[in-house]
Write a protein that holds these residues in place. Structure first.
Motif: not given
Length: 444
Positions: A430-444
């Motif tokens: 659940d926490i492997m995709n760090v790039d996706q986490a960054r994208r989600n943050r920027e979208e917010k």
């Protein structure tokens, strides 16, 4: 051996095979520890009962009656209550003899029930009423089969210590646990109602003579403190006799382990078992007791000095516990080892090494039960079971909580270990995709 559990604490149901090395995997609060503590309690209760069974039935009944009388005399005055004097006549033989000589079970039950009714009518605290009911239950059990009564008495002690008297699953009133032995009809069956032991049944004389429950290897550096601690039952016993300074209270399994580790000092060097497990090489030394101070120490072969356990890595202590139990011969083919989350305090590499150590113990005929939430550890057991030809005697189980009941079902996953790895690896995935986490943050 097989352990059957129904509605015990966190476990809704479990049917577990114990014929070599048993692995119970699952998330935190899934009931893994419940299995180990219940197994420890059942084996110790039956073993302890063997030592009690030499007493006569009459002596046991008199002992239980004395306990009831002492409690009653502390709570009530026979001079101000006529009914009390009638229910508890003096001398106590007027109460005990009719019970011992009674042939009508209904008459005995009616007599004991009348006492319970009288107690319930009194304005005393719920806890005191509960203790009175426990006294009556103890008498009732003592009137039955002698060995069953001893087992029941011991079970009460362990349930109080290990489960704080909350043995039945939440929302249930009846619970059951059965420990059966392979290739025989021997078994021990326990039934509970409203957290009290109500029925004991046993067949045959075959049983494990002891169980050791390891919760943490860190106990090695507080061994002196644990040896001075008391169990709840010991505290209650000595408090009645004299004022006792507070020494700390611990569950029975902790005091039991501390006492066992302490016995190493009485094992002469020439009687110590050969190191067939490579523990000295792994640790770079060994644990021993100092001849003069009687304190536990670690003899470091690498450094050439003796060290206090508190200055030794936690991982080394895990191997040290195994070393001490082996050398004291306190684990063996009739003495089961139960280890709760052995991966704790171990680097992944040492988890794998320790997994092999436990496989070797089982290969030598020592029954081993472990609970774990480490995929490293499960894979280590899986790999070394293959290396040491133990696969046929290694069984894997997964404890999973049901959303509706919030209780756990323990299921056999020996033939599908992917269920274990999927369950234990999900949080990491659940926490492997760090790039996706960054994208989600920027979208917010």
């Amino acid at each position: 051996m097989k352990l059957k559990i129904r509605n015990i604490n966190k476990i809704k149901s479990a049917d577990i095979k114990l014929d070599g090395l048993t692995v119970i995997a699952g998330a935190n609060s899934s009931g893994k520890s419940t299995v180990g503590k219940l197994l420890f309690s059942m084996i110790k209760s039956q073993s302890n009962a063997e030592f009690l069974n030499h007493q006569s039935k009459e002596a046991k009944i008199r002992k239980r009656v004395d306990e009831l009388y002492k409690r009653a005399n502390r709570c009530f005055s026979r001079f101000n209550d006529t009914e009390f004097a009638e229910l508890f006549p003096l001398p106590t033989s007027l109460f005990t003899d009719p019970l011992v000589e009674a042939t009508d079970e209904n008459e005995v039950e009616q007599r004991l029930s009348s006492i319970v009714s009288w107690i319930n009518s009194k304005d005393i605290s719920p806890r005191i009423k509960s203790l009175f009911r426990q006294d009556i239950d103890n008498i009732s059990i003592a009137l039955g089969d002698s060995k069953a009564a001893d087992i029941a008495s011991e079970v009460r002690v362990f349930i109080e210590s290990e489960f704080m008297n909350r043995i039945c699953s939440y929302g249930t009133k009846e619970s059951e646990a059965i420990l059966g032995y392979e290739n025989s009809s021997n078994s021990l069956s326990l039934k509970f109602i409203d957290d009290s032991i109500k029925h004991v049944a046993y067949d045959g004389d075959e049983y494990l003579t002891d169980a050791t429950y390891v919760e943490s290897p860190l106990y090695l550096h507080i061994l002196d403190t644990l040896l001075q601690a008391v169990t709840y039952q010991e505290y209650q016993k000595y408090q009645k006799k004299h004022t006792m300074s507070f020494r700390g209270m611990v569950p029975i399994h902790i005091k039991d382990l501390a006492n066992k580790l302490y016995t190493l000092q009485f094992v002469s060097p020439e009687k110590k078992v050969a190191s067939e497990y490579g523990l000295t090489d792994i640790m770079g030394g060994h644990f021993a007791f100092d001849d003069d101070s009687k304190a536990l120490k670690f003899v470091s072969d690498n450094m050439g000095i003796d060290l206090s356990p508190i200055n030794i890595a936690s991982g080394i202590k895990s191997f040290g516990v195994v070393q001490m139990l082996l050398e004291s011969q306190l684990i063996g083919n009739d003495k089961i080892l139960i280890w709760d989350e052995p991966e704790n305090h171990l680097h992944p590499q040492w988890q794998v090494i320790f997994a092999e150590t436990l496989v070797k113990l089982a290969k030598h005929g020592i029954p081993v039960v472990i609970s774990t939430h480490s995929p490293y550890f499960v894979q280590g057991i899986r790999y070394f079971s293959a290396v040491h030809s133990l696969e046929s005697y290694t069984n894997y189980y997964l404890a999973e909580e049901e959303p509706e009941s919030k209780l756990s079902v323990v299921k056999d996953v020996t033939k599908d270990l992917n269920q274990v790895f999927s369950k234990l690896a999900t949080p990491l995935n659940d926490i492997m995709n760090v790039d996706q986490a960054r994208r989600n943050r920027e979208e917010k």
